[in-house]
Design an enzyme around this catalytic site. Sequence first.
Site, PDB file in Angstrom:
ATOM      1  N   HIS A 156      25.698  40.372  38.890  1.00 54.33           N
ATOM      2  CA  HIS A 156      26.917  40.286  39.694  1.00 54.33           C
ATOM      3  C   HIS A 156      27.421  38.835  39.793  1.00 54.33           C
ATOM      4  CE1 HIS A 156      29.554  41.692  43.075  1.00 54.33           C
ATOM      5  NE2 HIS A 156      29.431  40.429  43.444  1.00 54.33           N
ATOM      6  N   GLU A 157      26.542  37.935  40.177  1.00 59.16           N
ATOM      7  CA  GLU A 157      26.984  36.547  40.376  1.00 59.16           C
ATOM      8  C   GLU A 157      27.338  35.886  39.043  1.00 59.16           C
ATOM      9  OE1 GLU A 157      27.902  35.779  43.185  1.00 59.16           O
ATOM     10  OE2 GLU A 157      26.747  37.100  44.480  1.00 59.16           O
TER      11      GLU A 157
ATOM     12  N   HIS B 124      30.773  36.839  38.165  1.00 58.17           N
ATOM     13  CA  HIS B 124      31.780  35.995  38.830  1.00 58.17           C
ATOM     14  C   HIS B 124      32.002  34.698  38.051  1.00 58.17           C
ATOM     15  CE1 HIS B 124      32.642  38.397  42.266  1.00 58.17           C
ATOM     16  NE2 HIS B 124      31.493  38.228  42.899  1.00 58.17           N
TER      17      HIS B 124
ATOM     18  N   HIS C 168      35.774  41.430  42.180  1.00 54.01           N
ATOM     19  CA  HIS C 168      35.065  42.636  42.610  1.00 54.01           C
ATOM     20  C   HIS C 168      35.731  43.878  42.046  1.00 54.01           C
ATOM     21  CE1 HIS C 168      33.164  40.207  46.034  1.00 54.01           C
ATOM     22  NE2 HIS C 168      32.303  40.371  45.047  1.00 54.01           N
ATOM     23  N   CYS C 169      34.913  44.884  41.757  1.00 56.11           N
ATOM     24  CA  CYS C 169      35.377  46.111  41.107  1.00 56.11           C
ATOM     25  C   CYS C 169      35.361  47.255  42.129  1.00 56.11           C
ATOM     26  CB  CYS C 169      34.444  46.415  39.931  1.00 56.11           C
ATOM     27  SG  CYS C 169      34.875  47.914  39.037  1.00 56.11           S
TER      28      CYS C 169
ATOM     29  N   CYS D 223      29.622  50.202  39.685  1.00 56.16           N
ATOM     30  CA  CYS D 223      29.700  49.025  38.798  1.00 56.16           C
ATOM     31  C   CYS D 223      28.966  47.861  39.449  1.00 56.16           C
ATOM     32  CB  CYS D 223      31.160  48.653  38.559  1.00 56.16           C
ATOM     33  SG  CYS D 223      31.369  47.103  37.643  1.00 56.16           S
TER      34      CYS D 223
ATOM     35  N   CYS E  49      30.839  48.342  34.520  1.00 52.56           N
ATOM     36  CA  CYS E  49      31.598  49.531  34.140  1.00 52.56           C
ATOM     37  C   CYS E  49      32.390  49.193  32.871  1.00 52.56           C
ATOM     38  CB  CYS E  49      32.548  49.942  35.270  1.00 52.56           C
ATOM     39  SG  CYS E  49      33.969  48.847  35.465  1.00 52.56           S
TER      40      CYS E  49
ATOM     41  N   CYS F 239      35.024  46.311  33.312  1.00 49.39           N
ATOM     42  CA  CYS F 239      34.420  44.986  33.511  1.00 49.39           C
ATOM     43  C   CYS F 239      33.697  44.525  32.241  1.00 49.39           C
ATOM     44  CB  CYS F 239      33.463  44.999  34.697  1.00 49.39           C
ATOM     45  SG  CYS F 239      34.296  45.225  36.277  1.00 49.39           S
TER      46      CYS F 239
HETATM   47 ZN    ZN Z   1      30.721  39.272  44.508  1.00 52.34          ZN
HETATM   48 ZN    ZN Z   2      33.605  47.309  37.129  1.00 57.33          ZN
END
Ligand code: ZN
Ligand code: ZN
Length: 187
Positions: free
Chosen positions: A132-133, A136, A142-143, A148, A167, A170
Amino acid sequence: MKFLIVRVGNVGSSVLEHVQENLRIIFPDVSLAVAPDALPVPKEALDSKRKQYLSPVILDQLRVYADRLKVDKVLGIAAVDLYVPGLSFVFGEAESPGKAALISLFRLQSEFYGGAANERLLAGRIEKEAVHELGHTLGLGHCQDPFCVMHFSNSIFDTDRKRSFFCGRCYGKVGSVLTDGKGDPPV
Ligand code: ZN
Ligand code: ZN
């Protein structure tokens, strides 16, 4: 592209090796290394009343470190509890887009929620927050898709629901960012 994983403070090396293995699957075309040394947790980041550390201070340190070592992205893994102004805590934080990402193990451990230690669950949570990070840092926001990995985690339930990968939408964005970066000179 070159990604570097570094511990911030006292974090076991097996955690970093595990993250490295998992990130290899998510980012197969990226060079992934684990830094042999740890960065210190900056003392000035501590809010002694909250018993938490101000995440942006550690993130600044990580960006300087990434510049010094000439890597494209650096993922810091800390054991201390993190916060940003306006939020009671964060699982992690990153520059978006940018070079520095940070995650904390503190609230990923079952023990924090009164449960028994669960290594496998912990490893999965660490992987999700790490992806996640780093997402970024690649410029992803954000999704809306709750499964996701780029979905915002408001609580550990959100983290547990989502998967450790992107996903389709992304994934497409990540692919185009990484492909654009392939022309960069080696560092
Ligand atoms: Zn985040
Ligand atoms: Zn996504």
